[in-house]
Design a protein around this motif. Structure first.
Motif, short mmCIF file in Angstrom:
data_model
loop_
_atom_site.label_atom_id
_atom_site.label_comp_id
_atom_site.label_asym_id
_atom_site.label_seq_id
_atom_site.Cartn_x
_atom_site.Cartn_y
_atom_site.Cartn_z
N ALA A 100 0.81 -1.22 0.00
CA ALA A 100 0.00 0.00 0.00
C ALA A 100 0.84 1.26 0.00
O ALA A 100 0.40 2.31 -0.48
N GLY A 101 2.05 1.20 0.54
CA GLY A 101 2.89 2.39 0.59
C GLY A 101 4.29 2.03 1.04
O GLY A 101 4.50 1.06 1.77
N VAL A 102 5.27 2.83 0.60
CA VAL A 102 6.66 2.66 1.01
C VAL A 102 7.14 3.98 1.58
O VAL A 102 7.04 5.03 0.93
N ILE A 111 7.69 -0.73 4.65
CA ILE A 111 6.71 -1.09 3.63
C ILE A 111 5.39 -1.42 4.30
O ILE A 111 5.32 -2.34 5.12
N LEU A 112 4.36 -0.66 3.98
CA LEU A 112 3.04 -0.89 4.54
C LEU A 112 2.25 -1.80 3.61
O LEU A 112 2.14 -1.53 2.40
N LEU A 113 1.70 -2.86 4.14
CA LEU A 113 0.96 -3.83 3.35
C LEU A 113 -0.54 -3.58 3.45
O LEU A 113 -1.02 -2.92 4.36
N TYR A 289 2.42 3.50 -4.86
CA TYR A 289 2.87 3.18 -3.51
C TYR A 289 4.20 3.86 -3.14
O TYR A 289 4.58 3.92 -1.98
N LEU A 290 4.92 4.39 -4.16
CA LEU A 290 6.19 5.08 -3.89
C LEU A 290 6.01 6.57 -3.66
O LEU A 290 6.99 7.27 -3.37
N ALA A 291 4.79 7.08 -3.77
CA ALA A 291 4.56 8.52 -3.61
C ALA A 291 5.08 9.06 -2.28
O ALA A 291 5.64 10.17 -2.25
N PRO A 292 4.96 8.34 -1.15
CA PRO A 292 5.48 8.88 0.12
C PRO A 292 6.98 9.15 0.11
O PRO A 292 7.48 9.92 0.93
N LEU A 293 7.71 8.55 -0.82
CA LEU A 293 9.16 8.75 -0.89
C LEU A 293 9.54 9.97 -1.72
O LEU A 293 10.72 10.33 -1.77
#
Length: 352
Positions: A100-102, A111-113, A289-293
């Motif tokens: 869901a997100g990294v 890494i959020l699943l 899912y890489l947007a938070p980075l």
């Protein structure tokens, strides 16, 4: 929280090739695959899909495709090959693990699943391809169409479209193949902005195009500079599809200029009712899912050079279109890019 050395996100051809390359570097990858089998998007492609590269040129590193090397494998064969490859792979594969997100976590990642749990990783390889993010362009009047609109990603077989009036939008391999297949049971037009470009499947001496791409070195030429504005891809054809269009099954028309309810208006001013519009208009990288980075551009494309993130250490990509060459997103080419990224990550993690 559990920690792993390298998390490979995506268990299709790109993720499997990445894991193989990482093992070759002595690293310990864990593949996180959202679906219930390590075959990526292949099980969801349309049933009649056939590779336009022969089996001899369609293998991942370490395991030949098998069978007649000159045949063009169908979708089911590719799925079976990928599952066989996964079974031979010396790496842990966790299916049913949607990412869901990294997020950044020190020098590594959290890494959020999708199930709410989390996993730590020293490095990440994003290998989710593009099938999950179909490109749906803004076309004149499409929002007002009262018939059925679907992307080719949702198309499986022609039976449900028998006797219907169908417009397929696009000028690439999938557009032409699906339009020609549907034309056997429906009235079909292929709508394109420009004429279809063709390339012979066996251009000289009876040898497949991919033999010549390999022999000339064009298949591995460093053409990553095209990744933002790639040249249009011609339709690779043995003559069947060009003949079908020449016979008007399907017919080829310039893109419609407007839509009013069920009626499509063509550039010559004529209108007609249409039942279905199929968008064979490509895909974009499936990397939200890489947007938070902060690793993506505003339109969701990765900030990278040759598969190496420009914004975050220890983050790599495998399977992007035109990542390093024209074959980067294909079975025949993804292994080379995977090896390049794995070698870089080994250096980042002190293994070299």
């Amino acid at each position: 929280m559990e920690h792993v050395e390298v998390a490979v996100i995506g268990g299709g051809q790109s993720g499997l090739a990445a894991a193989h390359a990482l093992r070759e570097q002595g690293l310990r990858p864990v593949i996180l695959e959202a679906s219930e089998q390590a075959a990526g998007s292949w099980p969801r492609y349309y049933d009649s899909l056939t590779l336009f590269s022969p089996a001899r040129f369609s293998s991942l590193p370490g395991l030949p495709f098998g069978g007649d090397p000159d045949r063009y494998p169908c979708q089911d064969e590719v799925v079976a090959y990928l599952l066989r490859y996964a079974g031979h792979l010396d790496a842990e594969i966790r299916t049913g693990h949607l990412v869901a997100g990294v997020h950044a976590a020190g020098e590594g990642f959290e890494i959020l699943l999708g199930n709410g749990s989390a996993l730590g990783a020293r490095a990440v390889v994003a290998a989710t391809g593009a099938f999950g993010r179909p490109n749906r362009p803004r076309l004149p009047g499409l929002d007002s169409f009262t018939g059925r609109v679907l992307h080719v990603a949702e198309y499986r077989s022609p039976g449900a479209f028998a006797g219907r009036r169908v417009v397929v939008v696009g000028a690439g391999n999938s557009a032409v193949q699906v339009a020609a297949e549907l034309a056997q049971v429906a009235q079909v037009s292929l709508a394109t902005r420009t004429p279809v470009k063709w390339f012979r499947q066996r251009p000289a001496l009876g040898l497949d195009l991919h033999f010549w791409l390999k022999a000339t070195g064009l298949d591995i030429a460093p053409l990553g500079r095209f990744r933002r504005n790639p040249p249009s891809t011609p339709v690779i054809d043995d003559g069947r599809y060009r003949a079908a269009l020449a016979a008007g099954r399907p017919d080829r028309r310039p893109l419609f200029t407007g839509i009013d309810g069920p009626k499509v208006t063509w550039p010559d001013g004529t209108t007609e009712e249409v039942d279905v519009i199929i968008l064979a208009t490509g895909y974009a990288p499936d990397l939200a899912y890489l947007a938070p980075l902060g690793a993506l551009t505003e339109d969701g494309h990765p900030r990278h050079r040759d598969g190496i993130s420009l914004t975050r250490a220890r983050l790599g990509f495998v399977g992007l279109e035109w990542q390093r060459s024209l074959s980067s997103a294909s079975l025949r080419g993804v292994g080379r890019d995977a090896g390049y990224v794995a070698g870089w990550l080994a250096g980042q993690l002190g293994r070299r």
